[in-house]
Enzyme design. Structure first.
Site, PDB file in Angstrom:
ATOM      1  N   HIS A 104     -33.075 -69.830  42.176  1.00 46.09           N
ATOM      2  CA  HIS A 104     -31.598 -70.467  42.771  1.00 46.09           C
ATOM      3  C   HIS A 104     -31.547 -71.464  43.289  1.00 46.09           C
ATOM      4  CE1 HIS A 104     -29.210 -66.824  41.846  1.00 46.09           C
ATOM      5  NE2 HIS A 104     -30.004 -66.164  42.053  1.00 46.09           N
ATOM      6  N   ILE A 105     -32.417 -72.531  42.968  1.00 42.69           N
ATOM      7  CA  ILE A 105     -32.274 -73.796  43.479  1.00 42.69           C
ATOM      8  C   ILE A 105     -32.015 -74.950  42.121  1.00 42.69           C
ATOM      9  CG2 ILE A 105     -33.552 -73.538  45.584  1.00 42.69           C
ATOM     10  CD1 ILE A 105     -35.968 -74.567  44.489  1.00 42.69           C
ATOM     11  N   ASP A 106     -32.306 -74.509  40.851  1.00 41.68           N
ATOM     12  CA  ASP A 106     -31.844 -75.380  39.706  1.00 41.68           C
ATOM     13  C   ASP A 106     -30.701 -75.983  40.078  1.00 41.68           C
ATOM     14  OD1 ASP A 106     -30.929 -72.680  39.310  1.00 41.68           O
ATOM     15  OD2 ASP A 106     -31.208 -73.098  37.082  1.00 41.68           O
TER      16      ASP A 106
ATOM     17  N   SER B 267     -32.914 -58.216  31.558  1.00 40.56           N
ATOM     18  CA  SER B 267     -33.974 -58.035  32.420  1.00 40.56           C
ATOM     19  C   SER B 267     -34.302 -59.465  33.121  1.00 40.56           C
ATOM     20  CB  SER B 267     -35.438 -57.919  31.582  1.00 40.56           C
ATOM     21  OG  SER B 267     -35.555 -59.302  30.818  1.00 40.56           O
ATOM     22  N   GLY B 268     -33.588 -60.514  32.872  1.00 38.66           N
ATOM     23  CA  GLY B 268     -33.787 -61.752  33.565  1.00 38.66           C
ATOM     24  C   GLY B 268     -34.922 -62.665  33.152  1.00 38.66           C
ATOM     25  N   LEU B 269     -35.471 -62.271  31.978  1.00 37.93           N
ATOM     26  CA  LEU B 269     -36.219 -63.048  31.379  1.00 37.93           C
ATOM     27  C   LEU B 269     -35.767 -64.085  30.392  1.00 37.93           C
ATOM     28  CD1 LEU B 269     -39.115 -60.557  30.972  1.00 37.93           C
ATOM     29  CD2 LEU B 269     -38.778 -61.901  32.614  1.00 37.93           C
ATOM     30  N   SER B 270     -34.441 -64.375  30.396  1.00 36.43           N
ATOM     31  CA  SER B 270     -33.651 -65.376  29.696  1.00 36.43           C
ATOM     32  C   SER B 270     -33.423 -65.134  28.123  1.00 36.43           C
ATOM     33  CB  SER B 270     -34.552 -66.795  29.755  1.00 36.43           C
ATOM     34  OG  SER B 270     -34.062 -67.070  31.143  1.00 36.43           O
TER      35      SER B 270
ATOM     36  N   SER C 159     -30.815 -64.715  26.783  1.00 28.28           N
ATOM     37  CA  SER C 159     -29.498 -65.541  26.365  1.00 28.28           C
ATOM     38  C   SER C 159     -29.922 -66.691  26.172  1.00 28.28           C
ATOM     39  CB  SER C 159     -28.365 -65.291  27.356  1.00 28.28           C
ATOM     40  OG  SER C 159     -28.805 -65.971  28.468  1.00 28.28           O
TER      41      SER C 159
ATOM     42  N   ASP D 113     -33.424 -72.400  32.534  1.00 27.69           N
ATOM     43  CA  ASP D 113     -33.935 -71.438  31.497  1.00 27.69           C
ATOM     44  C   ASP D 113     -34.031 -72.007  30.214  1.00 27.69           C
ATOM     45  OD1 ASP D 113     -33.686 -69.507  33.581  1.00 27.69           O
ATOM     46  OD2 ASP D 113     -32.067 -68.554  32.890  1.00 27.69           O
TER      47      ASP D 113
END
Length: 386
Positions: A35-37, A123-126, A128, A172
């Site tokens: 959450h800093i990108d 899952s949050g492993l990108s 998309s 991502d």
């Protein structure tokens, strides 16, 4: 898998293998720097050795047909009319990327494409970003658009922001497109300056734990967190000449945090500044082979994401807590946007089996969901594979 995909492609679309092209784009995991990108900070992701595959073939008309082995939904569009349609579900990701190519003046024709992804969805492993960058590679190759990878990464991010309405940063797509086997990427998301850092984990493994709590990024509080950071930045800019929160170090933040007149945005800003410092220390630790320090920084990252940024939730917290209890766990934290999804742990090689068994058992006892675990290797970025 590729052989099966070709077989299935011909079954769906007909014709022969002539003109068929094969493509791959990985998933990614962020080792630290969450959450800093979008706050101008450093991130430290790597591409995984699993991701999204595609088989595609040009057509002579302007029809584009999408299919996947993951879902039943198939969609057909005319390349001259690319619009977001809720009913088109997952195909809005590749459609958005095609729109970006058209907006840059590229002339696209029709094609048939079949996708297959082995990244767990949501899952949050990108998954998309993997699908987006993969589509960029396909379009770039089929229609000879001559865009370089960094430009395709930017177009993929813009497609997610403007076409699909998810206000994601660039990390991502960058990790998916620019990944390098056995390396992580130290990326400045503000300038896109990057370095590859050898990810040599002798005697240790990266273990990803999927909580199986799905998180829909567009529906989550992601955009809310982003606006809270923007509010904090606006307060600081009344007296400081900065463009991003991560331009501050912790001393600078402590000296000026009184300018942020609301507690929640102040907490969000504190996380961003501290996390950026943790990334720099983590890379130094890896470069000197200090895995123990790297692990402690991962742990501190999770605590900050839990307490200051509030993006973890009971499932992620529980799985991380159980990971911390295991002998041989060097460090563990949530990874991705949060609100469900995955944790990433560095685990001593001889403890991996017991880690998966024990964390899985205790997590299921406490939460009632059966987690999944993947021992990950670090792979290359997106490209044409045949």
């Amino acid at each position: 898998m590729q052989g099966q995909m070709v077989e299935k492609f011909l079954k769906i679309y007909g014709g022969s293998e002539e003109g068929l092209k094969k493509y791959f784009a990985p998933g990614r995991v962020n080792l630290i720097g969450e959450h800093i990108d979008y706050n101008g900070g450093y991130v430290f992701p790597c591409a995984l050795d699993f991701g999204t595959y595609a088989v595609a073939r040009k057509r002579e008309d302007k029809v584009v047909r999408f299919a996947t082995l993951n879902f039943d939904l198939r969609v057909e569009i005319n390349v001259d009319v690319i619009e977001y349609e809720e009913a088109h579900d997952w195909t809005n990701y590749p459609k958005g990327v095609m729109k970006m190519f058209k907006d840059k003046g590229h002339v696209l024709g029709g094609f048939d494409v079949l996708y297959y992804g082995n990244i767990p969805n949501g899952s949050g492993l990108s998954s998309s970003a993997s699908l987006e960058v993969l589509t960029a590679v396909i379009v770039n190759d089929l229609f000879d658009c001559k865009e370089d990878m960094i430009e395709m990464v930017k177009m993929s991010q813009k497609a997610e922001n403007t076409f699909n309405g998810v206000n994601c940063g660039i990390m991502d797509q960058f990790a998916v497109g620019m990944g390098k086997k056995d390396h992580a990427i130290l990326l400045d998301c503000d300038t896109l300056a990057y370095d590859y850092a050898p990810l040599v984990l002798d005697g240790y493994k990266i273990v990803i734990g999927n909580t199986k709590k799905r998180r829909g990024l567009a529906d989550s509080k992601y955009n809310e967190r982003r606006s809270e950071c923007e509010y904090a930045l606006g307060c600081l800019q009344k007296e400081l000449d900065i463009q991003h929160l991560c331009e501050l170090d912790m001393a600078g933040f402590e000296a000026n945090k009184h300018l942020i007149d609301r507690e929640i945005p102040r907490n969000r800003a504190e996380h961003a500044v501290a996390e950026n410092e943790r990334v720099k220390k983590a890379v130094e630790a890896l470069n000197t082979g200090d895995i123990a320090t790297f692990g402690k920084l991962m742990d501190a990252s999770h605590v900050s994401l839990r307490d200051l940024y509030e993006v973890t939730g009971v499932e992620l917290d529980t799985m991380v807590e159980e990971a911390w209890k295991i002998d041989g766990t060097v460090g563990a934290r949530m990874t991705g946007a949060g609100f469900g999804g995955c944790i990433v742990s560095i685990v001593r090689e001889d403890c991996v089996e017991s880690f998966i068994e024990e964390v899985g058992k205790r997590y299921e006892e406490r939460i009632g969901l059966k987690g999944e675990f993947y021992v990950a290797s670090v792979g290359d970025g997106a490209g044409v594979i045949g």
